[in-house]
Design a protein around this motif. Sequence first.
Motif: not given
Length: 250
Positions: A26-37, A101-107, A241-249
């Motif tokens: 039952g592991f979710p097919e879609v996963v969000i991963s973040v770099f920031s605490q 789906l990963f999201f985080g900062s960049c320079g 919010k963008i990450a969540l709305e993206t993940a469900i699509r």
Amino acid sequence: MGITNTFDNDSKEIIRPQDAITAINGFPEVVISVFSQKFNDLLLNTVEVNQIGEMTCGRKIPIYKFIYGGKEIGFYHTLLGGSASGALLEEVIAKGGKKILFFGSCGSLDKEITAGHLIIPAEAYRDEGTSYHYAPASDYIKIYSAEKLSQIFNLLKVPYIKARTWTTDSFYRETQKNAEARKNDGCKVVEMECASIMAVGQFRGVDVYQFLYAADCLDESIWNKRILGNVPNTMRERLLKIALETAIRL
């Protein structure tokens, strides 16, 4: 054999992910991963989560599941750097993840282009080591998932640019000469994971997506920290919010 020519698809892996990792029913097919605490804490305070497992990479890293928009989504807080984030991605894939789906900062290497826009990496310059164990040697790795992510951002009306990114293993060795070379080559941003996680995902046959927001700026006479480590709360909430709305699509 040169150090960048370490991709070996002819002999067997000594330790396969499935030898060390147990799949989760039952592991979710879609996963969000973040770099920031801070993004990690915000998500845990935004949705009701259930812990479904954990990974150990120097410390225990929980894996959660939650419902958003009627869909099950997985979530975990990954580590900085291509080697660490790539290894944890291997574990998530072995546990059952199919779209991460990963999201985080960049320079920013181009303050005019990145201002007010999120960045969807289209190609990543491989100034790191991990990707060379997952793909044949080349300067760049093409990011095939960028087109679908762009389509979702268009649907959500999210301002963005598709761009080349410079993935480096060494945050404190981004020299002026190398930055200029990457800018001249068309890179608009610099970060530490994209080439690695994309190479892992493509090698394992899963879809890995990533979007970035420009935090600091290297496109000035001296380094400008800007919002690095201090993202305003309203911006952090919008990005989540963008990450969540993206993940469900996905």
